[in-house]
Design a protein around this motif. Sequence first.
Motif, PDB file in Angstrom:
ATOM      1  N   ALA A  24       4.119  -0.820 -19.615  1.00 48.41           N
ATOM      2  CA  ALA A  24       3.358  -0.437 -20.802  1.00 48.41           C
ATOM      3  C   ALA A  24       1.936  -0.038 -20.434  1.00 48.41           C
ATOM      4  O   ALA A  24       1.399   0.954 -20.952  1.00 48.41           O
ATOM      5  N   THR A  25       1.327  -0.789 -19.538  1.00 43.07           N
ATOM      6  CA  THR A  25      -0.035  -0.472 -19.114  1.00 43.07           C
ATOM      7  C   THR A  25      -0.092   0.879 -18.422  1.00 43.07           C
ATOM      8  O   THR A  25      -0.985   1.700 -18.685  1.00 43.07           O
ATOM      9  N   LEU A  26       0.853   1.130 -17.555  1.00 44.33           N
ATOM     10  CA  LEU A  26       0.904   2.403 -16.837  1.00 44.33           C
ATOM     11  C   LEU A  26       1.109   3.565 -17.800  1.00 44.33           C
ATOM     12  O   LEU A  26       0.418   4.590 -17.722  1.00 44.33           O
ATOM     13  N   ILE A  27       2.036   3.406 -18.737  1.00 41.87           N
ATOM     14  CA  ILE A  27       2.335   4.481 -19.690  1.00 41.87           C
ATOM     15  C   ILE A  27       1.151   4.755 -20.607  1.00 41.87           C
ATOM     16  O   ILE A  27       0.752   5.909 -20.823  1.00 41.87           O
ATOM     17  N   ILE A  28       0.563   3.680 -21.143  1.00 40.45           N
ATOM     18  CA  ILE A  28      -0.558   3.845 -22.074  1.00 40.45           C
ATOM     19  C   ILE A  28      -1.770   4.434 -21.365  1.00 40.45           C
ATOM     20  O   ILE A  28      -2.483   5.288 -21.912  1.00 40.45           O
ATOM     21  N   ASN A  29      -2.004   4.009 -20.131  1.00 35.53           N
ATOM     22  CA  ASN A  29      -3.117   4.570 -19.365  1.00 35.53           C
ATOM     23  C   ASN A  29      -2.910   6.064 -19.131  1.00 35.53           C
ATOM     24  O   ASN A  29      -3.840   6.869 -19.274  1.00 35.53           O
ATOM     25  N   THR A  30      -1.681   6.447 -18.804  1.00 40.36           N
ATOM     26  CA  THR A  30      -1.374   7.859 -18.585  1.00 40.36           C
ATOM     27  C   THR A  30      -1.544   8.664 -19.870  1.00 40.36           C
ATOM     28  O   THR A  30      -2.165   9.741 -19.876  1.00 40.36           O
ATOM     29  N   ALA A  61     -13.094   8.332  -6.655  1.00 40.42           N
ATOM     30  CA  ALA A  61     -12.893   6.888  -6.478  1.00 40.42           C
ATOM     31  C   ALA A  61     -11.818   6.345  -7.408  1.00 40.42           C
ATOM     32  O   ALA A  61     -11.110   5.386  -7.063  1.00 40.42           O
ATOM     33  N   PHE A  62     -11.673   6.969  -8.581  1.00 42.86           N
ATOM     34  CA  PHE A  62     -10.725   6.454  -9.570  1.00 42.86           C
ATOM     35  C   PHE A  62      -9.276   6.725  -9.191  1.00 42.86           C
ATOM     36  O   PHE A  62      -8.359   6.227  -9.845  1.00 42.86           O
ATOM     37  N   ALA A  63      -9.078   7.485  -8.131  1.00 41.47           N
ATOM     38  CA  ALA A  63      -7.712   7.688  -7.621  1.00 41.47           C
ATOM     39  C   ALA A  63      -7.104   6.384  -7.138  1.00 41.47           C
ATOM     40  O   ALA A  63      -5.879   6.287  -6.973  1.00 41.47           O
ATOM     41  N   ILE A  64      -7.937   5.373  -6.949  1.00 38.23           N
ATOM     42  CA  ILE A  64      -7.429   4.074  -6.505  1.00 38.23           C
ATOM     43  C   ILE A  64      -6.474   3.465  -7.524  1.00 38.23           C
ATOM     44  O   ILE A  64      -5.659   2.600  -7.187  1.00 38.23           O
ATOM     45  N   TYR A  69      -1.440   0.724  -9.291  1.00 31.21           N
ATOM     46  CA  TYR A  69      -0.177   0.718 -10.020  1.00 31.21           C
ATOM     47  C   TYR A  69       1.025   0.637  -9.094  1.00 31.21           C
ATOM     48  O   TYR A  69       2.035   0.010  -9.431  1.00 31.21           O
ATOM     49  N   VAL A  70       0.928   1.249  -7.925  1.00 29.81           N
ATOM     50  CA  VAL A  70       2.002   1.086  -6.940  1.00 29.81           C
ATOM     51  C   VAL A  70       2.134  -0.391  -6.574  1.00 29.81           C
ATOM     52  O   VAL A  70       3.249  -0.940  -6.493  1.00 29.81           O
ATOM     53  N   ALA A 152       2.628  -9.361  -3.140  1.00 28.78           N
ATOM     54  CA  ALA A 152       1.925 -10.187  -4.121  1.00 28.78           C
ATOM     55  C   ALA A 152       0.438 -10.286  -3.794  1.00 28.78           C
ATOM     56  O   ALA A 152      -0.413  -9.888  -4.583  1.00 28.78           O
ATOM     57  N   ARG A 153       0.117 -10.786  -2.626  1.00 26.45           N
ATOM     58  CA  ARG A 153      -1.297 -11.015  -2.313  1.00 26.45           C
ATOM     59  C   ARG A 153      -2.116  -9.731  -2.264  1.00 26.45           C
ATOM     60  O   ARG A 153      -3.171  -9.631  -2.908  1.00 26.45           O
ATOM     61  N   ILE A 154      -1.667  -8.754  -1.497  1.00 25.47           N
ATOM     62  CA  ILE A 154      -2.454  -7.521  -1.353  1.00 25.47           C
ATOM     63  C   ILE A 154      -2.576  -6.759  -2.671  1.00 25.47           C
ATOM     64  O   ILE A 154      -3.678  -6.301  -3.020  1.00 25.47           O
ATOM     65  N   PRO A 155      -1.501  -6.599  -3.473  1.00 25.50           N
ATOM     66  CA  PRO A 155      -1.685  -5.934  -4.767  1.00 25.50           C
ATOM     67  C   PRO A 155      -2.734  -6.601  -5.644  1.00 25.50           C
ATOM     68  O   PRO A 155      -3.529  -5.907  -6.298  1.00 25.50           O
ATOM     69  N   PHE A 156      -2.772  -7.931  -5.648  1.00 25.67           N
ATOM     70  CA  PHE A 156      -3.762  -8.608  -6.487  1.00 25.67           C
ATOM     71  C   PHE A 156      -5.159  -8.538  -5.881  1.00 25.67           C
ATOM     72  O   PHE A 156      -6.151  -8.503  -6.615  1.00 25.67           O
ATOM     73  N   SER A 157      -5.251  -8.504  -4.556  1.00 29.02           N
ATOM     74  CA  SER A 157      -6.556  -8.335  -3.925  1.00 29.02           C
ATOM     75  C   SER A 157      -7.165  -6.989  -4.308  1.00 29.02           C
ATOM     76  O   SER A 157      -8.350  -6.895  -4.656  1.00 29.02           O
ATOM     77  N   VAL A 158      -6.349  -5.938  -4.232  1.00 31.67           N
ATOM     78  CA  VAL A 158      -6.829  -4.590  -4.558  1.00 31.67           C
ATOM     79  C   VAL A 158      -7.203  -4.503  -6.037  1.00 31.67           C
ATOM     80  O   VAL A 158      -8.280  -3.993  -6.397  1.00 31.67           O
TER      81      VAL A 158
END
Length: 259
Positions: A24-30, A61-64, A69-70, A152-158
């Motif tokens: 939902a977050t990905l779709i609404i953001n798009t 920078a916002f390309a991050i 999302y990945v 888990a760890r790296i996605p949340f760190s980013v």
Amino acid sequence: MTTSTHHSNSGLGLAIATLLAIAATLIINTLSNIFPPGGQNVGEIANTLLKDVLILPANYAFAIWGLIYVGLVAYGLYQFRLSQRQDPVIRRVSVLLILACLAQVAWIYLFTLRQFWWSVLAMLAILLPLIGAYLYLRTGEERVSRDRKWLARIPFSVYLAWIAVATIVNVACALYSSGWTGWGLSAIAWTVMMLVIGAIVAGLVVWQRRDRAFGLVFIWAYVAIALRQSAVSAIWMTAGGMALAIVGLLLVDKFQRTK
């Protein structure tokens, strides 16, 4: 045992809710970028109404968000495994992620509708659950499997690192939109202080948690700020200098690990 009880015990319901929240977050953001509620999307507002905010990074920078999302999708699939659905740590992290996703949806609407101070509250509602999730994952405190690290760890760190930077930027945007005079200090002085404080926070996380991903996100953001604000020497020098300092910490950490 009833079906609902079985689903509760297996964590299936929470796993599905987590995937739905991410989707939902990905779709609404798009959609908000294509059909912004207030007529302009986040990038357009940043480049017009808020273009003079001195801590804004360069547009690239916002390309991050693509990487974020990945990572979230990877986590959503990871937490769907039976072994992870029954893990109490992952369950807590998933609950907090759902809260962060809901807050992010609210943030998108509030920011595009130019309710900047309300968007700051929504940003804090993203930041705080992410801090909780990060602490539950115990990044840097103990060794974990490669799957737990990368999914888990790296996605949340980013995600957390970018939201930490975004919170600083969001507050600056709200202050600018309110016509805040800086209590006698110039906008440049306040921006320099915010950059230094943000870098100190990043440095502490990198040093204490040995979290390379967190540090790299701050480097990405600070280089982008330096590039966008290249006409203001105090800001690009501070942003660039802080980015180099974090690079130094990462190199020291890498050296220590190889000793």
